[in-house]
Enzyme design. Sequence first.
Site, PDB file in Angstrom:
ATOM      1  N   CYS A  80       0.827  -1.225   0.000  1.00 33.11           N
ATOM      2  CA  CYS A  80       0.000   0.000   0.000  1.00 33.11           C
ATOM      3  C   CYS A  80       0.852   1.261   0.000  1.00 33.11           C
ATOM      4  O   CYS A  80       0.333   2.363  -0.194  1.00 33.11           O
ATOM      5  CB  CYS A  80      -0.924   0.004   1.200  1.00 33.11           C
ATOM      6  SG  CYS A  80      -2.007  -1.426   1.197  1.00 33.11           S
ATOM      7  N   HIS A 119      -2.480   7.208   3.747  1.00 31.72           N
ATOM      8  CA  HIS A 119      -3.039   5.991   3.166  1.00 31.72           C
ATOM      9  C   HIS A 119      -4.413   5.739   3.794  1.00 31.72           C
ATOM     10  O   HIS A 119      -4.570   5.782   5.022  1.00 31.72           O
ATOM     11  CB  HIS A 119      -2.099   4.807   3.416  1.00 31.72           C
ATOM     12  CG  HIS A 119      -2.688   3.495   3.002  1.00 31.72           C
ATOM     13  ND1 HIS A 119      -3.383   3.346   1.830  1.00 31.72           N
ATOM     14  CD2 HIS A 119      -2.711   2.280   3.621  1.00 31.72           C
ATOM     15  CE1 HIS A 119      -3.807   2.095   1.734  1.00 31.72           C
ATOM     16  NE2 HIS A 119      -3.413   1.431   2.810  1.00 31.72           N
ATOM     17  N   ASN A 163     -10.199   0.566   1.304  1.00 24.48           N
ATOM     18  CA  ASN A 163      -8.736   0.598   1.151  1.00 24.48           C
ATOM     19  C   ASN A 163      -8.378   0.117  -0.262  1.00 24.48           C
ATOM     20  O   ASN A 163      -8.524  -1.067  -0.562  1.00 24.48           O
ATOM     21  CB  ASN A 163      -8.126  -0.313   2.226  1.00 24.48           C
ATOM     22  CG  ASN A 163      -6.616  -0.416   2.142  1.00 24.48           C
ATOM     23  OD1 ASN A 163      -6.003   0.037   1.172  1.00 24.48           O
ATOM     24  ND2 ASN A 163      -6.017  -1.025   3.145  1.00 24.48           N
TER      25      ASN A 163
HETATM   26  N1  ACO Z   1     -18.174  -7.834  11.078  1.00 28.67           N
HETATM   27  C1  ACO Z   1     -18.519  -8.151  12.334  1.00 28.67           C
HETATM   28  N2  ACO Z   1     -17.621  -8.605  13.240  1.00 28.67           N
HETATM   29  C2  ACO Z   1     -16.351  -8.732  12.855  1.00 28.67           C
HETATM   30  C3  ACO Z   1     -15.935  -8.430  11.528  1.00 28.67           C
HETATM   31  C4  ACO Z   1     -16.899  -7.960  10.638  1.00 28.67           C
HETATM   32  N3  ACO Z   1     -16.614  -7.618   9.366  1.00 28.67           N
HETATM   33  N4  ACO Z   1     -14.597  -8.667  11.433  1.00 28.67           N
HETATM   34  C5  ACO Z   1     -14.195  -9.103  12.642  1.00 28.67           C
HETATM   35  N5  ACO Z   1     -15.254  -9.153  13.492  1.00 28.67           N
HETATM   36  C6  ACO Z   1     -15.272  -9.551  14.903  1.00 28.67           C
HETATM   37  C7  ACO Z   1     -14.108 -10.432  15.270  1.00 28.67           C
HETATM   38  O1  ACO Z   1     -14.383 -11.786  14.957  1.00 28.67           O
HETATM   39  C8  ACO Z   1     -14.032 -10.198  16.772  1.00 28.67           C
HETATM   40  O2  ACO Z   1     -15.029 -10.980  17.386  1.00 28.67           O
HETATM   41  P1  ACO Z   1     -14.771 -11.635  18.851  1.00 28.67           P
HETATM   42  O3  ACO Z   1     -14.542 -10.467  19.766  1.00 28.67           O
HETATM   43  O4  ACO Z   1     -16.024 -12.388  19.106  1.00 28.67           O
HETATM   44  O5  ACO Z   1     -13.534 -12.475  18.673  1.00 28.67           O
HETATM   45  C9  ACO Z   1     -14.446  -8.734  16.932  1.00 28.67           C
HETATM   46  O6  ACO Z   1     -15.115  -8.378  15.710  1.00 28.67           O
HETATM   47  C10 ACO Z   1     -13.282  -7.791  17.149  1.00 28.67           C
HETATM   48  O7  ACO Z   1     -12.269  -8.090  16.208  1.00 28.67           O
HETATM   49  P2  ACO Z   1     -10.926  -7.276  16.165  1.00 28.67           P
HETATM   50  O8  ACO Z   1     -10.077  -7.822  15.094  1.00 28.67           O
HETATM   51  O9  ACO Z   1     -10.336  -7.193  17.534  1.00 28.67           O
HETATM   52  O10 ACO Z   1     -11.470  -5.820  15.779  1.00 28.67           O
HETATM   53  P3  ACO Z   1     -10.673  -4.491  15.615  1.00 28.67           P
HETATM   54  O11 ACO Z   1     -11.324  -3.432  16.429  1.00 28.67           O
HETATM   55  O12 ACO Z   1      -9.195  -4.669  15.760  1.00 28.67           O
HETATM   56  O13 ACO Z   1     -10.953  -4.113  14.094  1.00 28.67           O
HETATM   57  C11 ACO Z   1      -9.861  -4.172  11.960  1.00 28.67           C
HETATM   58  C12 ACO Z   1     -10.511  -4.982  13.081  1.00 28.67           C
HETATM   59  C13 ACO Z   1     -10.906  -3.237  11.377  1.00 28.67           C
HETATM   60  C14 ACO Z   1      -9.368  -5.126  10.894  1.00 28.67           C
HETATM   61  C15 ACO Z   1      -8.699  -3.339  12.559  1.00 28.67           C
HETATM   62  O14 ACO Z   1      -7.880  -4.153  13.355  1.00 28.67           O
HETATM   63  C16 ACO Z   1      -7.864  -2.710  11.472  1.00 28.67           C
HETATM   64  O15 ACO Z   1      -8.311  -1.868  10.721  1.00 28.67           O
HETATM   65  N6  ACO Z   1      -6.555  -3.080  11.377  1.00 28.67           N
HETATM   66  C17 ACO Z   1      -5.707  -2.563  10.363  1.00 28.67           C
HETATM   67  C18 ACO Z   1      -6.025  -3.254   9.074  1.00 28.67           C
HETATM   68  C19 ACO Z   1      -5.386  -2.570   7.909  1.00 28.67           C
HETATM   69  O16 ACO Z   1      -5.367  -1.367   7.839  1.00 28.67           O
HETATM   70  N7  ACO Z   1      -4.882  -3.378   6.987  1.00 28.67           N
HETATM   71  C20 ACO Z   1      -4.277  -2.924   5.827  1.00 28.67           C
HETATM   72  C21 ACO Z   1      -3.079  -2.106   6.147  1.00 28.67           C
HETATM   73  S1  ACO Z   1      -1.817  -2.143   4.981  1.00 28.67           S
HETATM   74  C22 ACO Z   1      -2.594  -2.113   3.590  1.00 28.67           C
HETATM   75  O17 ACO Z   1      -3.381  -1.225   3.388  1.00 28.67           O
HETATM   76  C23 ACO Z   1      -2.413  -3.202   2.651  1.00 28.67           C
END
Ligand code: ACO
Length: 327
Positions: free
Chosen positions: A108, A242, A272
């Site tokens: 990215c 980004h 994204n």
């Molecule tokens: N819908 C509903 N629930 C969900 C979903 C969804 N789409 N996805 C995950 N959950 C659930 C999980 O299973 C978890 O459930 P549990 O508590 O029963 O285990 C709960 O939601 C919390 O999950 P987390 O992963 O802890 O949620 P978090 O607040 O960390 O958000 C996210 C997840 C949005 C992916 C966040 O961590 C994030 O944005 N990280 C960075 C990702 C990123 O930017 N990646 C790309 C970067 S580099 C590039 O761009 C290539």
Amino acid sequence: MKIIGTGSALPEKEVTNAMLAGFLETSDEWITTRTGIRTRRLLSHETLRDLALKASLKALASSGLHPEDIDYLICSNVANSYVSPSLGSILIGKLGMQCPTFDMNGACAGLVYCLDIADAFIKTGKAHNILLVAAEQPSRFASWHDRSTCVLFGDGAAAMVLTEGEGFRDFRVTGEAHTDVMYYKRSLEPTPFDRVEEKTMPLVMEGREVFRIAVESCIRDVDTLLERNGLKGDDIDLYLLHQANLRIISCIRQHLEQPEEKFPTNIQKYGNTSSASVGILIDELSREGRLKDGMKLMLSTFGGGFVTAAALLDWSAIKYSDGEGQA
Ligand code: ACO
């Protein structure tokens, strides 16, 4: 080096969070509050090369240059259906150009990584006018059964025409091996000599860890560029980051103690779009007339690897012809 033309292109198909909730255990509320994303555009009947071509033509038109004026095409792309030829090779054919070209995978952070390379090419006289294209379809890396990854991405392309001039002041590009927090693995053809069975593995991501590394590395890059150039956070007119997650952008903004209006976003509409994201943002802002002559811009991007790329530049306003204003 400065930017004299911009373009972008998005797929026609708009996919809302509610549409995703129709086949995934998710909700508009979860996706919106955790990421800021409301809709994304996904490739359906068009191809990535269609988007890349459209963005390139728009960038060329706004620059006033013609394909024959371009002496290098650099393409930022993580993956597409062809391993070879490169997307850049396909594009020079479509644009009727004959010039060197290569694809660069800087995840990215690829577009800003490529800007750093283009700047070096222009400084050394290796190239005078460069077409930089970032075209990505990350929606095809994730498994559409994995709600924790597929909801995050959208497809898109951005392009820029670059030439000699006073624009970019400084870059910071970095790499640190965190290869296990995010990866997408494709299988190669089997051979009789290698018995290890390889399987394609859709995007694996430790969301929380990626979030943490993204925020820390982005803050470090921005702080370094500010300090190195004798600037304070207040001296920057716009921070163009980004577009991975609205909460990541918000954490960085709070650390820099800067107002929200200095951090324009479009992740709400497009998700994204990997390395195309910051290019699409620049094209939209420029066409809306929100990038004024002499504005100081800070670009900061990060991606799988883990790699980061940031740049500091003074903007020179671009004139778009009638009807070309809005992306
Ligand atoms: N819908 C509903 N629930 C969900 C979903 C969804 N789409 N996805 C995950 N959950 C659930 C999980 O299973 C978890 O459930 P549990 O508590 O029963 O285990 C709960 O939601 C919390 O999950 P987390 O992963 O802890 O949620 P978090 O607040 O960390 O958000 C996210 C997840 C949005 C992916 C966040 O961590 C994030 O944005 N990280 C960075 C990702 C990123 O930017 N990646 C790309 C970067 S580099 C590039 O761009 C290539």
